[in-house]
Design a protein around this motif. Structure first.
Motif, PDB file in Angstrom:
ATOM      1  N   VAL A 376      28.020  68.340  42.957  1.00 53.89           N
ATOM      2  CA  VAL A 376      28.722  69.489  42.369  1.00 53.89           C
ATOM      3  C   VAL A 376      29.745  69.018  41.347  1.00 53.89           C
ATOM      4  O   VAL A 376      29.900  69.617  40.272  1.00 53.89           O
ATOM      5  CB  VAL A 376      29.403  70.323  43.475  1.00 53.89           C
ATOM      6  CG1 VAL A 376      30.320  71.380  42.863  1.00 53.89           C
ATOM      7  CG2 VAL A 376      28.363  70.987  44.365  1.00 53.89           C
ATOM      8  N   THR A 377      30.465  67.941  41.670  1.00 47.41           N
ATOM      9  CA  THR A 377      31.463  67.406  40.737  1.00 47.41           C
ATOM     10  C   THR A 377      30.802  66.943  39.445  1.00 47.41           C
ATOM     11  O   THR A 377      31.321  67.175  38.339  1.00 47.41           O
ATOM     12  CB  THR A 377      32.227  66.232  41.384  1.00 47.41           C
ATOM     13  OG1 THR A 377      32.869  66.681  42.580  1.00 47.41           O
ATOM     14  CG2 THR A 377      33.279  65.674  40.427  1.00 47.41           C
ATOM     15  N   LYS A 378      29.650  66.290  39.572  1.00 38.89           N
ATOM     16  CA  LYS A 378      28.922  65.853  38.382  1.00 38.89           C
ATOM     17  C   LYS A 378      28.458  67.050  37.551  1.00 38.89           C
ATOM     18  O   LYS A 378      28.540  67.047  36.331  1.00 38.89           O
ATOM     19  CB  LYS A 378      27.723  64.996  38.796  1.00 38.89           C
ATOM     20  CG  LYS A 378      26.842  64.529  37.649  1.00 38.89           C
ATOM     21  CD  LYS A 378      27.620  63.615  36.700  1.00 38.89           C
ATOM     22  CE  LYS A 378      27.960  62.300  37.344  1.00 38.89           C
ATOM     23  NZ  LYS A 378      28.581  61.348  36.396  1.00 38.89           N
ATOM     24  N   TYR A 379      27.995  68.083  38.254  1.00 36.78           N
ATOM     25  CA  TYR A 379      27.559  69.302  37.565  1.00 36.78           C
ATOM     26  C   TYR A 379      28.733  69.936  36.817  1.00 36.78           C
ATOM     27  O   TYR A 379      28.598  70.356  35.660  1.00 36.78           O
ATOM     28  CB  TYR A 379      26.984  70.297  38.575  1.00 36.78           C
ATOM     29  CG  TYR A 379      26.429  71.562  37.952  1.00 36.78           C
ATOM     30  CD1 TYR A 379      25.105  71.618  37.524  1.00 36.78           C
ATOM     31  CD2 TYR A 379      27.229  72.693  37.780  1.00 36.78           C
ATOM     32  CE1 TYR A 379      24.593  72.766  36.940  1.00 36.78           C
ATOM     33  CE2 TYR A 379      26.729  73.842  37.196  1.00 36.78           C
ATOM     34  CZ  TYR A 379      25.407  73.876  36.785  1.00 36.78           C
ATOM     35  OH  TYR A 379      24.924  75.004  36.200  1.00 36.78           O
ATOM     36  N   ALA A 380      29.891  69.998  37.478  1.00 37.98           N
ATOM     37  CA  ALA A 380      31.065  70.615  36.862  1.00 37.98           C
ATOM     38  C   ALA A 380      31.482  69.869  35.594  1.00 37.98           C
ATOM     39  O   ALA A 380      31.951  70.476  34.621  1.00 37.98           O
ATOM     40  CB  ALA A 380      32.224  70.655  37.857  1.00 37.98           C
ATOM     41  N   SER A 381      31.297  68.553  35.591  1.00 33.62           N
ATOM     42  CA  SER A 381      31.694  67.770  34.419  1.00 33.62           C
ATOM     43  C   SER A 381      30.858  68.111  33.188  1.00 33.62           C
ATOM     44  O   SER A 381      31.261  67.847  32.055  1.00 33.62           O
ATOM     45  CB  SER A 381      31.571  66.271  34.724  1.00 33.62           C
ATOM     46  OG  SER A 381      30.209  65.899  34.885  1.00 33.62           O
ATOM     47  N   LEU A 382      29.693  68.707  33.405  1.00 34.95           N
ATOM     48  CA  LEU A 382      28.832  69.094  32.287  1.00 34.95           C
ATOM     49  C   LEU A 382      29.250  70.430  31.676  1.00 34.95           C
ATOM     50  O   LEU A 382      28.803  70.790  30.585  1.00 34.95           O
ATOM     51  CB  LEU A 382      27.377  69.190  32.757  1.00 34.95           C
ATOM     52  CG  LEU A 382      26.777  67.923  33.392  1.00 34.95           C
ATOM     53  CD1 LEU A 382      25.378  68.212  33.921  1.00 34.95           C
ATOM     54  CD2 LEU A 382      26.760  66.775  32.391  1.00 34.95           C
ATOM     55  N   LEU A 383      30.108  71.161  32.383  1.00 32.69           N
ATOM     56  CA  LEU A 383      30.525  72.484  31.916  1.00 32.69           C
ATOM     57  C   LEU A 383      31.730  72.359  30.995  1.00 32.69           C
ATOM     58  O   LEU A 383      32.808  71.928  31.413  1.00 32.69           O
ATOM     59  CB  LEU A 383      30.877  73.386  33.110  1.00 32.69           C
ATOM     60  CG  LEU A 383      29.717  73.759  34.040  1.00 32.69           C
ATOM     61  CD1 LEU A 383      30.248  74.447  35.298  1.00 32.69           C
ATOM     62  CD2 LEU A 383      28.728  74.669  33.320  1.00 32.69           C
ATOM     63  N   THR A 384      31.557  72.718  29.755  1.00 33.29           N
ATOM     64  CA  THR A 384      32.643  72.749  28.781  1.00 33.29           C
ATOM     65  C   THR A 384      32.775  74.164  28.230  1.00 33.29           C
ATOM     66  O   THR A 384      31.935  75.027  28.510  1.00 33.29           O
ATOM     67  CB  THR A 384      32.365  71.776  27.620  1.00 33.29           C
ATOM     68  OG1 THR A 384      31.182  72.222  26.925  1.00 33.29           O
ATOM     69  CG2 THR A 384      32.154  70.359  28.146  1.00 33.29           C
ATOM     70  N   TYR A 385      33.800  74.392  27.437  1.00 35.02           N
ATOM     71  CA  TYR A 385      34.000  75.728  26.857  1.00 35.02           C
ATOM     72  C   TYR A 385      32.799  76.124  26.006  1.00 35.02           C
ATOM     73  O   TYR A 385      32.313  77.259  26.073  1.00 35.02           O
ATOM     74  CB  TYR A 385      35.274  75.740  26.023  1.00 35.02           C
ATOM     75  CG  TYR A 385      35.542  77.079  25.372  1.00 35.02           C
ATOM     76  CD1 TYR A 385      36.117  78.121  26.101  1.00 35.02           C
ATOM     77  CD2 TYR A 385      35.206  77.306  24.039  1.00 35.02           C
ATOM     78  CE1 TYR A 385      36.348  79.356  25.520  1.00 35.02           C
ATOM     79  CE2 TYR A 385      35.430  78.531  23.448  1.00 35.02           C
ATOM     80  CZ  TYR A 385      36.019  79.549  24.189  1.00 35.02           C
ATOM     81  OH  TYR A 385      36.227  80.778  23.602  1.00 35.02           O
ATOM     82  N   ASP A 386      32.279  75.184  25.226  1.00 38.14           N
ATOM     83  CA  ASP A 386      31.139  75.491  24.358  1.00 38.14           C
ATOM     84  C   ASP A 386      29.849  75.682  25.149  1.00 38.14           C
ATOM     85  O   ASP A 386      29.050  76.585  24.868  1.00 38.14           O
ATOM     86  CB  ASP A 386      30.951  74.371  23.333  1.00 38.14           C
ATOM     87  CG  ASP A 386      32.072  74.350  22.301  1.00 38.14           C
ATOM     88  OD1 ASP A 386      32.613  75.432  22.003  1.00 38.14           O
ATOM     89  OD2 ASP A 386      32.412  73.252  21.822  1.00 38.14           O
ATOM     90  N   SER A 387      29.633  74.829  26.166  1.00 39.25           N
ATOM     91  CA  SER A 387      28.380  74.915  26.916  1.00 39.25           C
ATOM     92  C   SER A 387      28.287  76.209  27.723  1.00 39.25           C
ATOM     93  O   SER A 387      27.200  76.733  27.949  1.00 39.25           O
ATOM     94  CB  SER A 387      28.233  73.708  27.842  1.00 39.25           C
ATOM     95  OG  SER A 387      29.236  73.701  28.836  1.00 39.25           O
ATOM     96  N   LEU A 388      29.425  76.748  28.156  1.00 37.10           N
ATOM     97  CA  LEU A 388      29.411  78.002  28.902  1.00 37.10           C
ATOM     98  C   LEU A 388      28.827  79.138  28.064  1.00 37.10           C
ATOM     99  O   LEU A 388      28.204  80.055  28.597  1.00 37.10           O
ATOM    100  CB  LEU A 388      30.826  78.356  29.364  1.00 37.10           C
ATOM    101  CG  LEU A 388      31.393  77.528  30.524  1.00 37.10           C
ATOM    102  CD1 LEU A 388      32.866  77.855  30.733  1.00 37.10           C
ATOM    103  CD2 LEU A 388      30.618  77.762  31.802  1.00 37.10           C
TER     104      LEU A 388
END
Length: 415
Positions: A376-388
């Motif tokens: 989950v932590t690794k997944y969260a690191s992929l979430l940025t303002y632009d990627s959302l």
């Protein structure tokens, strides 16, 4: 001479009270009957002389939205007269647009609304009108358009989402029930206070501690809202009794916390400048940005103004976000086909993003909290303002939730 009693000499002295009593017994019921008869064709709440619709509103306070919806089923505009003011509720999209956009300047909040909410909202954006409102609106728009604030907010919400995920994961392993809405309220309070004040409130810690600021904040919101249906609140405030005494205590706790943070943040900014430090926490939270603006005398921002600004944004971002998340989760759970599509989009996003950034996706076991939290932590690191912004189905889910269950369902005018 024949004796005469006082009543025979001055009969009017004895007849007058009886006349008044008979008059009252006849006129007042007639007044009530005529008043109600004149409302026989009204589509809104029925009122009583002097009391307005306060009795009906009070009896329906715990189901206020359902009560209003019942009237909205027959009319798109509902007027609720009260002893000292009147409230108008509208449910027609064209009228809402007229009030909030086309002719916004013609619908100020007014002195009545301001007096009810001032103790909590002060002169912040949600409790001001005219030029003062426009100036705050312009400043807030510029600040929230800042790339730094957007990225800082994304980091903060990601951090607290991971804390919530950890709590939920452990509850799942322990087969333990949780109050999801309470957890989401803690999530959004911690998040918005970090974005707003730049401080850690800590209500989302694993043991879910009580917090005096959080408790006082909730209490103050409830009591100022009750003022709209309790015409006696000014009397209670004058004598400092009951709910108004509790409100004073709650506001003191809120103000003590807020002003101490303002003083501390000013000192931190001053020290950072003196040592040429580049502290992101100081630079990007809302309070710090407005402290920098307050250094310009033309902006006319003192400590009271800073307090009002931040508390207004805490109110704006806390309950609304938590409510929307609660309804979104409920709707997803009750619509399995939506849950499947949402899962597919999020899974595809994870795989595509990991491939772009050459990141290995760690294997995990749902029964093993450590490996699951790592994934989950690794997944969260992929979430940025632009990627959302690329998660279109997620955006549609949130938007549809807001349409069905608006976070701020009431539009109220005091006249």
């Amino acid at each position: 001479m024949e004796d005469k009693t006082l009543s025979s000499v001055y009969p009017s002295l004895y007849e007058f009270p009886m006349t008044i009593t008979m008059f009252v017994c006849m006129v007042i019921p007639a007044w009530f009957i005529i008043h109600r008869w004149n409302q026989r064709n009204e589509k809104g709440p029925k009122t009583w002389p002097l009391l307005g619709a306060s009795i009906e509103q009070f009896l329906n306070y715990d189901r206020m939205h359902d009560w209003l919806v019942e009237y909205f089923s027959v009319t798109k505009t509902v007027k609720v007269p009260m002893p000292f003011t009147s409230y108008t509720y509208i449910a027609d999209p064209a009228n809402v647009e007229h009030v909030l956009k086309t002719n916004f300047a013609n619908y100020p909040k007014g002195e009545t609304y301001h007096s009810y909410m001032e103790v909590l909202l002060g002169d912040g954006i949600f409790n001001s009108d005219g030029e003062h409102w426009r100036r705050q609106r312009k400043t807030a728009s510029l600040e929230f358009a800042s790339r730094n604030l957007k990225e800082f907010s994304t980091i903060v919400f990601r951090e607290y989402a991971l804390k919530l995920s950890s709590i939920l994961g452990q509850a799942s392993l322990d087969n333990k029930e949780v109050d999801m809405q309470e957890l989401l309220m803690r999530l959004t309070l911690d998040s918005i206070c970090k974005v707003g004040f730049g401080v850690e409130i800590g209500t989302l810690a694993p043991h879910l501690p009580n917090n005096s600021f959080a408790k006082s904040f909730d209490t103050a919101q409830i009591i100022v809202t009750l003022r709209f249906i309790n015409p006696l609140w000014r009397i209670k405030k004058f004598f400092n009794v009951g709910s108004e005494a509790l409100l004073d205590q709650s506001i003191k706790t809120i103000d003590d916390f807020t002003y101490s943070v303002i003083r501390k943040r000013k000192a931190e900014i001053k020290e950072a400048r003196a040592t040429n430090e580049n502290d992101n926490k100081i630079k990007h939270d809302i309070l710090s940005r407005f402290i920098e603006l307050s250094e310009n005398p033309e902006n006319n921002l003192n400590d009271k103004s800073l307090r009002d600004v931040v508390l207004n944004f805490v109110i704006a971002g806390r309950d609304t976000t938590a409510t929307t998340l609660s309804w979104a989760i409920y709707m997803i759970m009750t619509h399995p086909q939506v849950a499947d599509k949402l899962y597919s989009e999020l899974k595809d996003f994870e795989e595509e993003k990991a491939k772009q950034e050459n990141v290995s996706l760690l294997p995990y076991n749902p029964e093993d909290a450590e490996s699951f939290n790592e994934r989950v932590t690794k997944y969260a690191s992929l979430l940025t303002y632009d990627s959302l912004g690329k998660l279109l189905y997620l955006h549609a889910v949130v938007t549809e939730t807001l349409r069905l269950y608006p976070a701020v369902p009431q539009l109220k005018f005091c006249v």
